[in-house]
Every structure is written in structure tokens, then in C-alpha cells.
Design an enzyme around this catalytic site. Sequence first.
Site, PDB file in Angstrom:
ATOM      1  N   ILE A  40      13.853 -27.367  13.093  1.00  0.00           N
ATOM      2  CA  ILE A  40      14.998 -26.859  13.842  1.00  0.00           C
ATOM      3  C   ILE A  40      14.622 -26.483  15.284  1.00  0.00           C
ATOM      4  O   ILE A  40      15.497 -26.398  16.158  1.00  0.00           O
ATOM      5  CB  ILE A  40      15.607 -25.647  13.088  1.00  0.00           C
ATOM      6  CG1 ILE A  40      17.058 -25.457  13.441  1.00  0.00           C
ATOM      7  CG2 ILE A  40      14.797 -24.377  13.318  1.00  0.00           C
ATOM      8  CD1 ILE A  40      17.789 -24.499  12.503  1.00  0.00           C
ATOM      9  N   ASN A  97       0.189 -24.388   8.393  1.00  0.00           N
ATOM     10  CA  ASN A  97      -0.190 -23.005   8.658  1.00  0.00           C
ATOM     11  C   ASN A  97      -0.244 -22.244   7.339  1.00  0.00           C
ATOM     12  O   ASN A  97       0.625 -22.399   6.487  1.00  0.00           O
ATOM     13  CB  ASN A  97       0.825 -22.348   9.602  1.00  0.00           C
ATOM     14  CG  ASN A  97       0.814 -22.979  10.981  1.00  0.00           C
ATOM     15  OD1 ASN A  97      -0.232 -23.332  11.495  1.00  0.00           O
ATOM     16  ND2 ASN A  97       1.997 -23.143  11.566  1.00  0.00           N
ATOM     17  N   GLU A 105       5.072 -18.771   8.909  1.00  0.00           N
ATOM     18  CA  GLU A 105       6.292 -17.958   8.996  1.00  0.00           C
ATOM     19  C   GLU A 105       7.229 -18.138   7.808  1.00  0.00           C
ATOM     20  O   GLU A 105       7.985 -17.230   7.495  1.00  0.00           O
ATOM     21  CB  GLU A 105       7.029 -18.257  10.304  1.00  0.00           C
ATOM     22  CG  GLU A 105       6.233 -17.783  11.523  1.00  0.00           C
ATOM     23  CD  GLU A 105       7.033 -17.786  12.798  1.00  0.00           C
ATOM     24  OE1 GLU A 105       7.915 -18.645  12.948  1.00  0.00           O
ATOM     25  OE2 GLU A 105       6.750 -16.927  13.656  1.00  0.00           O
ATOM     26  N   HIS A 110       4.673 -26.060   3.705  1.00  0.00           N
ATOM     27  CA  HIS A 110       5.222 -27.143   4.520  1.00  0.00           C
ATOM     28  C   HIS A 110       4.121 -27.714   5.388  1.00  0.00           C
ATOM     29  O   HIS A 110       3.274 -26.989   5.888  1.00  0.00           O
ATOM     30  CB  HIS A 110       6.399 -26.667   5.388  1.00  0.00           C
ATOM     31  CG  HIS A 110       6.143 -25.400   6.137  1.00  0.00           C
ATOM     32  ND1 HIS A 110       6.102 -24.171   5.518  1.00  0.00           N
ATOM     33  CD2 HIS A 110       5.907 -25.169   7.450  1.00  0.00           C
ATOM     34  CE1 HIS A 110       5.870 -23.237   6.412  1.00  0.00           C
ATOM     35  NE2 HIS A 110       5.728 -23.807   7.598  1.00  0.00           N
TER      36      HIS A 110
END
Length: 125
Positions: A40, A97, A105, A110
Site C-alpha cells: 500500500i 523483516n 510492523e 510477509h
Amino acid sequence: MPVAGLGPYDNSNVFARILRGELPCQKIYEDEYALAFHDINPQAPVHVLVIPKTPYVSLADFTAQANPAEIAGFFAAVGNVARQLGLEAPGYRILANMGGHGHQEVPHLHVHIFGGRPLGPMLAV
Ligand code: AMP
């Protein structure tokens, strides 16, 4: 804010909601093991996220708990997405990450796929 990257899995995270169809995404690929959609807030001309369809918090959780078919299926999907996007000839980068130092986050595993321009050195800072 970064998350810990370790369990328990939070069913209300944004990618869980996308998987349940409660939130929209710009889907570009789906198979038995994985869903891929545009980030996004893209950080490169191509910035895609690939997520497993099963609920794992992070790569740490996934590699500790998932069965070999899920692990193979997921990473095959990452490669398939990059190929489908035409990124193999120019090249691309993948990134996952994990936890606080990794600045994760969203607490659902992912893999980011970046491409579409030369990406420079591995870490910006
Ligand atoms: P990370 O810091 O590795 O956890 O990255 C999370 C990524 O998820 C960021 O690049 C966000 O821009 C992206 N993101 C968050 N919400 C959405 C959403 N609803 N659809 C697509 N990407 C999202």
C-alpha cells in the site's frame, strides 16, 4: 511500531483481515500456499508482498512451526511472483523483516519483493 515477531498470532492483524476478505488488496497472485499483492506504500516501482495463507507471525515462527510442504510452497510462490512480474532479467530484491531490530510492523509473515529500478546497496542506513 515494530512488533516482537514471536507468538501468539494476532488474528486481527491487517494481513489476516486481507486473507479473510475483510479488507481489500491489489492481488497479483494466489495459490494453495500464498497470496501476493501490491504494498500500500510502495518503496520502489515494484513493491509486492507475498504472505503465507496460514497464520504465522514471522519467519521465525514459520520456520519453527510450518511443515516442509508449506515452507517449500511459500518460497516457490515468492519466486513465481517475481518471475510473473518480469523481474528476473533486470533483477530484484526480497526482504523479510523480523521482530524489533528487523522493524517488522505487521505480525503475519510477509516477504517484500522490490524491483523496477537499480536498488543500490543492501541497507540504506
Ligand atoms: P514490515 O515493516 O516488513 O512489517 O512491512 C509491512 C508492510 O505492509 C509495509 O510496507 C506496509 O506499507 C504494508 N502494508 C500495511 N498495510 C497494508 C495493506 N492494507 N495493504 C498492503 N500493504 C500494506
